[in-house]
Design an enzyme around this catalytic site. Structure first.
Site, PDB file in Angstrom:
ATOM      1  CG  ASP A  73      23.136  14.843  56.167  1.00 28.34           C
ATOM      2  OD1 ASP A  73      23.978  14.114  56.716  1.00 28.34           O
ATOM      3  OD2 ASP A  73      23.333  15.376  55.051  1.00 28.34           O
ATOM      4  CG  PHE A 154      30.671  21.132  65.645  1.00 27.25           C
ATOM      5  CD1 PHE A 154      29.515  21.670  66.194  1.00 27.25           C
ATOM      6  CD2 PHE A 154      30.560  20.365  64.487  1.00 27.25           C
ATOM      7  CE1 PHE A 154      28.273  21.444  65.604  1.00 27.25           C
ATOM      8  CE2 PHE A 154      29.315  20.121  63.902  1.00 27.25           C
ATOM      9  CZ  PHE A 154      28.175  20.668  64.465  1.00 27.25           C
ATOM     10  N   GLY A 155      33.231  22.243  63.766  1.00 29.23           N
ATOM     11  CA  GLY A 155      33.194  22.376  62.309  1.00 29.23           C
ATOM     12  C   GLY A 155      33.631  23.753  61.832  1.00 29.23           C
ATOM     13  CG  ASP A 157      30.164  26.528  64.785  1.00 34.70           C
ATOM     14  OD1 ASP A 157      29.390  26.684  63.829  1.00 34.70           O
ATOM     15  OD2 ASP A 157      29.884  25.835  65.783  1.00 34.70           O
ATOM     16  CE  LYS A 177      26.233  26.193  65.954  1.00 29.26           C
ATOM     17  NZ  LYS A 177      27.184  25.095  65.792  1.00 29.26           N
TER      18      LYS A 177
HETATM   19  P1  ITT Z   1      26.617  12.263  61.933  1.00 26.59           P
HETATM   20  O1  ITT Z   1      26.309  11.953  60.474  1.00 26.59           O
HETATM   21  O2  ITT Z   1      27.092  11.065  62.682  1.00 26.59           O
HETATM   22  O3  ITT Z   1      25.494  12.978  62.611  1.00 26.59           O
HETATM   23  P2  ITT Z   1      28.582  14.079  60.780  1.00 26.59           P
HETATM   24  O4  ITT Z   1      29.575  15.041  61.343  1.00 26.59           O
HETATM   25  O5  ITT Z   1      29.098  13.093  59.741  1.00 26.59           O
HETATM   26  O6  ITT Z   1      27.870  13.297  61.979  1.00 26.59           O
HETATM   27  P3  ITT Z   1      26.976  15.338  58.769  1.00 26.59           P
HETATM   28  O7  ITT Z   1      27.186  14.255  57.790  1.00 26.59           O
HETATM   29  O8  ITT Z   1      25.620  15.938  58.915  1.00 26.59           O
HETATM   30  O9  ITT Z   1      27.384  14.896  60.223  1.00 26.59           O
HETATM   31  O10 ITT Z   1      28.043  16.479  58.427  1.00 26.59           O
HETATM   32  C1  ITT Z   1      27.869  17.739  58.925  1.00 26.59           C
HETATM   33  C2  ITT Z   1      29.175  18.514  58.794  1.00 26.59           C
HETATM   34  O11 ITT Z   1      28.832  19.880  58.453  1.00 26.59           O
HETATM   35  C3  ITT Z   1      29.877  18.596  60.131  1.00 26.59           C
HETATM   36  O12 ITT Z   1      30.814  17.555  60.288  1.00 26.59           O
HETATM   37  C4  ITT Z   1      30.507  19.984  60.096  1.00 26.59           C
HETATM   38  O13 ITT Z   1      31.716  19.932  59.387  1.00 26.59           O
HETATM   39  C5  ITT Z   1      29.485  20.790  59.281  1.00 26.59           C
HETATM   40  N1  ITT Z   1      28.493  21.400  60.187  1.00 26.59           N
HETATM   41  C6  ITT Z   1      27.187  21.035  60.361  1.00 26.59           C
HETATM   42  N2  ITT Z   1      26.598  21.786  61.307  1.00 26.59           N
HETATM   43  C7  ITT Z   1      27.534  22.637  61.745  1.00 26.59           C
HETATM   44  C8  ITT Z   1      27.547  23.630  62.727  1.00 26.59           C
HETATM   45  O14 ITT Z   1      26.480  23.875  63.499  1.00 26.59           O
HETATM   46  N3  ITT Z   1      28.666  24.310  62.909  1.00 26.59           N
HETATM   47  C9  ITT Z   1      29.765  24.069  62.178  1.00 26.59           C
HETATM   48  N4  ITT Z   1      29.864  23.111  61.245  1.00 26.59           N
HETATM   49  C10 ITT Z   1      28.748  22.400  61.023  1.00 26.59           C
END
Ligand code: ITT
Length: 197
Positions: A73, A154-155, A157, A177
């Site tokens: 998470d 992703f996200g 980044d 990374k």
């Molecule tokens: P799962 O629960 O199915 O694993 P999720 O995307 O819902 O997938 P999280 O609840 O842990 O996962 O949310 C993490 C969010 O935080 C993710 O969707 C990104 O928006 C951000 N995030 C986490 N790690 C990141 C990274 O390495 N780089 C960029 N954004 C990140």
């Protein structure tokens, strides 16, 4: 002793899965996804902390599949926003919003703010088949820039520049990374411990 060297990842995020698979390649553990293990349910993340949500995800599948399962998470904590979006990073701009929607919202909230300090947090929970768990936290500190740069990752980044670098996580090579990230650190801590299970 962990006799089966197979670990299931409880995640539906394909980018996160690909990073975890690549970080764990060469570790001696065969990593498969919950979908590959025939588990397709969505696990609701009702916790208030990364730890609670990671445990929820890992334990629910471990108990049903009677095997070792781990979950990450993670999220972004921004100092000037009182550490938001934090555990709500995935849903920060609403359910189903794109990464670009989230980035735009973040940049809008940070407009005019000079404190750009932020950190990514990853908490990994690993559950044994009986539901008992261990958790491991990794953090990477850095800053949020004014406009997105780069196409990797992703996200958030494209707007996060880690300390000691001048490129965003989306501009750095994936291997870099994956060697310095929050997820690299939480995973390394997990590996140290599970080798002795
Ligand atoms: P799962 O629960 O199915 O694993 P999720 O995307 O819902 O997938 P999280 O609840 O842990 O996962 O949310 C993490 C969010 O935080 C993710 O969707 C990104 O928006 C951000 N995030 C986490 N790690 C990141 C990274 O390495 N780089 C960029 N954004 C990140």
């Amino acid at each position: 002793m962990l006799t089966t060297k197979m670990l299931i990842i409880a995640s539906n995020n394909k980018h996160k899965i690909s990073e975890l698979k690549s970080i764990l390649s060469g570790s001696g553990f065969k990593v498969i996804t919950m979908a590959e293990a025939g588990f397709f349910h969505n696990i609701e993340e009702t916790g208030n902390t990364f730890e609670e949500n990671a445990v929820l995800k890992a334990r629910s599948i471990a108990l049903q599949k009677h095997t070792f399962v781990f979950a990450d998470d993670s999220g972004l904590e921004v100092e000037a926003l009182d550490y938001r979006p934090g555990v709500y990073s995935a849903r920060y701009a609403g359910e189903g919003a794109s990464d670009m929607d989230k980035i735009n919202k973040l940049l809008h909230e940070l407009k005019g703010k000079t404190n750009r300090r932020a950190r990514f947090v990853s908490v990994i929970a690993i559950s044994r088949p009986d539901g008992s768990v261990d958790t491991f936290r990794g953090e990477v500190h850095g800053k949020i820039i004014d406009a997105p740069r780069g196409i990797n990752g992703f996200g958030y980044d494209p707007v996060f520049v880690p300390e000691g670098y001048d490129k965003t996580f989306a501009e750095l090579e994936e291997a870099i990374k994956n060697s310095i990230s929050h997820r690299a650190k939480s995973t390394a801590k997990m590996l140290k411990v599970i080798s002795s299970y």
